[in-house]
Scaffold this motif. Structure first.
Motif, PDB file in Angstrom:
ATOM      1  N   TYR A   1     -38.423  56.595  50.734  1.00  0.00           N
ATOM      2  CA  TYR A   1     -37.748  55.499  51.406  1.00  0.00           C
ATOM      3  C   TYR A   1     -38.794  54.658  52.116  1.00  0.00           C
ATOM      4  O   TYR A   1     -39.833  55.149  52.561  1.00  0.00           O
ATOM      5  CB  TYR A   1     -36.742  56.033  52.438  1.00  0.00           C
ATOM      6  CG  TYR A   1     -35.426  56.466  51.864  1.00  0.00           C
ATOM      7  CD1 TYR A   1     -35.267  57.715  51.277  1.00  0.00           C
ATOM      8  CD2 TYR A   1     -34.326  55.622  51.908  1.00  0.00           C
ATOM      9  CE1 TYR A   1     -34.053  58.105  50.740  1.00  0.00           C
ATOM     10  CE2 TYR A   1     -33.097  55.999  51.383  1.00  0.00           C
ATOM     11  CZ  TYR A   1     -32.972  57.243  50.806  1.00  0.00           C
ATOM     12  OH  TYR A   1     -31.756  57.621  50.287  1.00  0.00           O
ATOM     13  N   LYS A   2     -38.471  53.392  52.256  1.00  0.00           N
ATOM     14  CA  LYS A   2     -39.331  52.420  52.941  1.00  0.00           C
ATOM     15  C   LYS A   2     -38.550  51.891  54.130  1.00  0.00           C
ATOM     16  O   LYS A   2     -37.339  51.646  54.029  1.00  0.00           O
ATOM     17  CB  LYS A   2     -39.631  51.294  51.940  1.00  0.00           C
ATOM     18  CG  LYS A   2     -40.403  50.125  52.437  1.00  0.00           C
ATOM     19  CD  LYS A   2     -40.589  49.173  51.239  1.00  0.00           C
ATOM     20  CE  LYS A   2     -41.297  47.909  51.641  1.00  0.00           C
ATOM     21  NZ  LYS A   2     -41.463  47.008  50.472  1.00  0.00           N
ATOM     22  N   LYS A   3     -39.223  51.724  55.266  1.00  0.00           N
ATOM     23  CA  LYS A   3     -38.508  51.270  56.456  1.00  0.00           C
ATOM     24  C   LYS A   3     -39.291  50.184  57.179  1.00  0.00           C
ATOM     25  O   LYS A   3     -40.451  50.385  57.548  1.00  0.00           O
ATOM     26  CB  LYS A   3     -38.253  52.446  57.398  1.00  0.00           C
ATOM     27  CG  LYS A   3     -37.375  52.065  58.593  1.00  0.00           C
ATOM     28  CD  LYS A   3     -37.134  53.248  59.501  1.00  0.00           C
ATOM     29  CE  LYS A   3     -36.169  52.881  60.628  1.00  0.00           C
ATOM     30  NZ  LYS A   3     -36.618  51.748  61.436  1.00  0.00           N
TER      31      LYS A   3
ATOM     32  N   GLY B   1     -23.249  46.161  52.754  1.00  0.00           N
ATOM     33  CA  GLY B   1     -23.916  47.447  52.901  1.00  0.00           C
ATOM     34  C   GLY B   1     -23.254  48.266  53.983  1.00  0.00           C
ATOM     35  O   GLY B   1     -22.149  47.962  54.443  1.00  0.00           O
TER      36      GLY B   1
ATOM     37  N   GLU C   1     -34.695  48.087  61.013  1.00  0.00           N
ATOM     38  CA  GLU C   1     -33.813  48.204  59.843  1.00  0.00           C
ATOM     39  C   GLU C   1     -33.671  49.667  59.473  1.00  0.00           C
ATOM     40  O   GLU C   1     -34.507  50.495  59.842  1.00  0.00           O
ATOM     41  CB  GLU C   1     -34.376  47.431  58.646  1.00  0.00           C
ATOM     42  CG  GLU C   1     -34.423  45.935  58.853  1.00  0.00           C
ATOM     43  CD  GLU C   1     -34.913  45.207  57.608  1.00  0.00           C
ATOM     44  OE1 GLU C   1     -35.203  44.004  57.715  1.00  0.00           O
ATOM     45  OE2 GLU C   1     -35.018  45.853  56.547  1.00  0.00           O
TER      46      GLU C   1
ATOM     47  N   THR D   1     -34.721  52.111  53.327  1.00  0.00           N
ATOM     48  CA  THR D   1     -34.273  51.585  52.033  1.00  0.00           C
ATOM     49  C   THR D   1     -34.833  52.459  50.921  1.00  0.00           C
ATOM     50  O   THR D   1     -36.035  52.728  50.888  1.00  0.00           O
ATOM     51  CB  THR D   1     -34.773  50.146  51.830  1.00  0.00           C
ATOM     52  OG1 THR D   1     -34.306  49.334  52.906  1.00  0.00           O
ATOM     53  CG2 THR D   1     -34.262  49.558  50.516  1.00  0.00           C
TER      54      THR D   1
ATOM     55  N   GLU E   1     -29.028  59.405  46.139  1.00  0.00           N
ATOM     56  CA  GLU E   1     -29.551  58.200  46.774  1.00  0.00           C
ATOM     57  C   GLU E   1     -28.600  57.786  47.882  1.00  0.00           C
ATOM     58  O   GLU E   1     -27.434  57.468  47.628  1.00  0.00           O
ATOM     59  CB  GLU E   1     -29.681  57.085  45.750  1.00  0.00           C
ATOM     60  CG  GLU E   1     -30.177  55.777  46.318  1.00  0.00           C
ATOM     61  CD  GLU E   1     -30.111  54.661  45.293  1.00  0.00           C
ATOM     62  OE1 GLU E   1     -30.085  54.963  44.087  1.00  0.00           O
ATOM     63  OE2 GLU E   1     -30.054  53.492  45.712  1.00  0.00           O
TER      64      GLU E   1
ATOM     65  N   PHE F   1     -27.619  55.301  51.064  1.00  0.00           N
ATOM     66  CA  PHE F   1     -27.797  53.931  51.533  1.00  0.00           C
ATOM     67  C   PHE F   1     -27.596  53.917  53.046  1.00  0.00           C
ATOM     68  O   PHE F   1     -26.530  54.287  53.531  1.00  0.00           O
ATOM     69  CB  PHE F   1     -26.789  53.002  50.861  1.00  0.00           C
ATOM     70  CG  PHE F   1     -26.944  52.937  49.371  1.00  0.00           C
ATOM     71  CD1 PHE F   1     -26.398  53.912  48.551  1.00  0.00           C
ATOM     72  CD2 PHE F   1     -27.647  51.904  48.778  1.00  0.00           C
ATOM     73  CE1 PHE F   1     -26.541  53.865  47.168  1.00  0.00           C
ATOM     74  CE2 PHE F   1     -27.792  51.828  47.402  1.00  0.00           C
ATOM     75  CZ  PHE F   1     -27.245  52.816  46.594  1.00  0.00           C
TER      76      PHE F   1
END
Lengths: 115, 111
Positions: free
Chosen positions: B36-38, A3, B42, B45, A103, A105
């Motif tokens: 998005y989820k966090k 990633g 981190e 995502t 999207e 990353f």
């Protein structure tokens, strides 16, 4: 596959010092973004690269902030004469496209603390 | 000015029930919306997205609804699971460029 990676994960510096934050995007991703996230807030856009050139740097707060991506892959965010208000998590993201659903990353971020 | 707003800083839901997270926006030029989820320590995502020409997109337990006339979108999670506990960010983009994020909503799913 790998990633987005960011180094260092944590950086503590003194007011007035210079810092560099590094981002390694996902291989093959042409677009790279830098964001800054303060406590209790969402990520705030700083700058976006398409290839080697900065396509949009409207989010850079002032001329102490500068970013480069000389070979269209790794990017470095540079902050001169750091101030306590620069303390935040700096997030990097990459994307394979810049049209349609963008999207992005994200990497884990670099937590910058200016004392 | 805050172009994307999440007015609820936190939400607590029982496991198995529905979680509904809300987001409002002001710019009618946004063409895509993303959630998005966090998790702590981190990066965010990607979870799910929707084009401005659609009004619903579904992916497993996650559904996003878009109401363009009200400039409002929502994320539904059914059924909610304890592993869904995280901070959820709504984001919007114009022509594939930068994302503009809301402030986030912290979801807590209780067993």
């Amino acid at each position: 596959g790998a990633g987005v990676s960011q180094t260092p994960s944590n950086k503590v510096t003194e007011k007035g010092k210079y810092v560099e934050l590094r981002c390694d995007p996902i291989s093959g991703h042409t677009a790279l973004y830098w964001y800054r996230q303060s406590l209790g807030q969402g990520p705030e856009f700083l700058i976006y690269f398409q290839g080697t050139g900065a396509a949009d740097d409207s989010g850079l707060p002032n001329d102490r902030f500068f970013a480069v991506r000389p070979e269209g892959s790794v990017s470095t965010l540079k902050i001169q004469r750091t101030e306590r208000g620069d303390s935040a998590v700096y997030l990097c993201a990459s994307s394979p496209r810049t049209s349609g659903i963008n999207e992005q990353f994200f990497g884990p971020g670099t937590r910058l603390t200016v004392l | 000015d805050q172009q994307v707003k999440q007015n609820s800083p936190s939400l607590s839901v029982q496991e198995g029930r529905i979680s509904i997270l809300n987001c409002d926006y002001t710019n009618s030029m946004f063409d895509y919306f993303l959630w998005y989820k966090k998790y702590p320590a981190e990066g965010p995502t990607f979870l799910i997205s929707i084009s401005s020409i659609k009004d619903k997109n579904e992916d497993g337990r996650f559904t996003v609804f878009l109401n363009k006339s009200a400039k409002h979108l929502s994320l539904h999670i059914v059924p909610s699971q304890p592993g869904d506990s995280a901070v959820y960010f709504c984001a919007a983009s114009v022509l594939g460029g930068k994302l503009i994020f809301g402030q986030g909503t912290e979801l807590s799913v209780k067993p």
